[in-house]
Design an enzyme around this catalytic site. Structure first.
Site, PDB file in Angstrom:
ATOM      1  N   ALA A   1       0.845  -1.128  -0.197  1.00  0.00           N
ATOM      2  CA  ALA A   1      -0.359   0.187   0.129  1.00  0.00           C
ATOM      3  C   ALA A   1       0.510   1.228  -0.065  1.00  0.00           C
ATOM      4  O   ALA A   1       1.932   0.892   0.569  1.00  0.00           O
ATOM      5  CB  ALA A   1      -0.930  -0.227   1.299  1.00  0.00           C
ATOM      6  N   LYS A   2       0.561   1.738  -0.635  1.00  0.00           N
ATOM      7  CA  LYS A   2       1.293   3.553  -1.168  1.00  0.00           C
ATOM      8  C   LYS A   2       0.134   4.777  -0.002  1.00  0.00           C
ATOM      9  O   LYS A   2       0.109   5.320  -0.101  1.00  0.00           O
ATOM     10  CB  LYS A   2       1.496   4.312  -1.931  1.00  0.00           C
ATOM     11  CG  LYS A   2       2.429   5.432  -2.923  1.00  0.00           C
ATOM     12  CD  LYS A   2       2.203   5.279  -4.279  1.00  0.00           C
ATOM     13  CE  LYS A   2       3.049   6.699  -4.595  1.00  0.00           C
ATOM     14  NZ  LYS A   2       4.967   6.395  -4.383  1.00  0.00           N
ATOM     15  N   SER A   3       1.091   4.089   1.552  1.00  0.00           N
ATOM     16  CA  SER A   3       0.470   5.073   2.348  1.00  0.00           C
ATOM     17  C   SER A   3       1.737   5.964   2.748  1.00  0.00           C
ATOM     18  O   SER A   3       2.942   5.887   2.743  1.00  0.00           O
ATOM     19  CB  SER A   3       0.157   3.992   3.284  1.00  0.00           C
ATOM     20  OG  SER A   3       1.697   3.439   4.261  1.00  0.00           O
TER      21      SER A   3
END
Length: 359
Positions: free
Chosen positions: A173-175
């Site tokens: 996830a690109k968090s």
């Protein structure tokens, strides 16, 4: 070769689009504000994307727009950010933002985060009482690692900071929270005179840069770490894999030891911001001849021919915004949001995360 200070601004930002998309309507850049007690500022509760829009003879073209927006939705799903926005909504909004900007090339930043209900504020780690807010901004961004880096390459180090373990924070996830780890890697590299750092995973194998995937070339074979090495499934990473296949190059996903970096024939980064950037040295050890290698140059050449519209891509990679039909129900004329801030479902199955990296 090795600059002394890492505290200077490393990327020019010559132009910022003066409007921002916010949950279905366009607002002025100066009005895109959040409350200082917003959950995202205290707990890092955001997911985001980075997308390039390139200048072509057919006008501005957004690179792999749908793949980026699908990953955006998947990142939100991992963090239980239930937003009703669909892939088409976000793609349409990004395209319209570029149209309104008046420029042919942009870096586009969608971001979804937990904000604050000012009438009924909620504090604490629990994110659920806080409303979601979604914005898309854009600016004209130069070469992420410097204008000369594309040709001459960059000097990097292996970071003392490891990438997060997959069961601590999800690398897929690109968090925003993940990028605190990236900041440590980046800052350490800069203050020690390097352009970038390379992180190892928790087992000691090569993972990725602070904001880029990494590839090695040895004996004409192109290698890249697998997703199991705490790697973000990069859209540009997938593009490189497909470009290698088009060029007839052998491409393999495999665990890469740190020492393999030093003895590789070539190394390069890939990423939306970094594009295809050669690595000329690691820990002050020259890679190959200490300059961009032949295979890296071939991959780079095809990549830029595709993004400039001069070469047919392997798939529908370019969205020509001036040729796309505008939707009639997307709030592009300034109406109140057609995309509500929350709902019960948001995205396709999580397996599509893998599809963004390996097809």
């Amino acid at each position: 070769m090795f600059p002394g200070s890492g505290k200077t601004k490393d990327i020019a930002t010559p132009h910022i689009c003066d409007v921002v998309w916010h949950d279905g309507e366009f607002i002025k850049w100066d009005n895109a504000r959040v409350h200082v007690m917003s959950h995202v500022l205290h707990y890092g509760s955001s997911v985001f994307e980075g997308i390039r829009c390139y200048a072509t003879k057919r006008g501005p073209a957004i690179f792999r727009l749908r793949d980026h927006m699908q990953r955006f939705l998947n990142s939100a799903k991992v963090y239980l950010m239930d937003h009703q926005g669909k892939e088409d909504d976000f793609c349409d909004a990004a395209a319209e933002l570029v149209r309104r900007s008046g420029l042919d090339q942009y870096y586009i930043r969608p971001i979804l985060f937990r904000s604050l209900d000012e009438e009924h504020p909620a504090f604490g780690v629990n994110p659920f009482p806080n409303p979601l807010a979604c914005y898309i901004g854009a600016w004209d961004w130069g070469k992420y690692l410097g204008d000369e880096a594309i040709e001459k390459g960059v000097d990097v180090c292996v970071s003392s900071w490891n990438r997060l373990t997959p069961n601590s924070l999800p690398a897929m996830a690109k968090s925003g929270a993940n990028y605190m780890n990236s900041q440590l890697i980046k800052m350490e590299a800069l203050v020690n005179g390097y352009a970038e750092g390379i992180a190892l995973d928790d087992r000691g194998y090569v993972s990725e840069g602070s904001g880029e995937n990494i590839f090695t070339v040895s004996n004409s074979i192109v290698n890249t770490p697998p997703l199991s090495s705490s790697v973000l499934p990069g859209i540009t990473r997938d593009s490189v894999i497909q470009i290698c296949q088009q060029l007839g190059l052998t491409i393999k996903e495999r665990a890469i030891q740190r020492a393999a970096l030093y003895v590789a024939d070539e190394l390069f980064f890939s990423g939306t911001a970094a594009e295809i950037t050669p690595i000329r040295s690691v820990d002050r050890i020259d890679i190959g001849n200490g300059k961009r290698g032949e295979i890296t140059a071939k991959i780079q050449k095809m990549f830029f021919e595709i993004t400039s519209g001069e070469r047919q891509p392997p798939g529908p990679w370019l969205t020509y915004v001036n040729e796309e039909k505008k939707s009639t129900n997307n709030g592009f004329k300034g109406e109140k949001a057609k995309v509500p801030a929350s709902s019960n479902t948001i995205a396709e199955p999580e397996a599509k995360l893998l599809a963004a990296a390996i097809k």
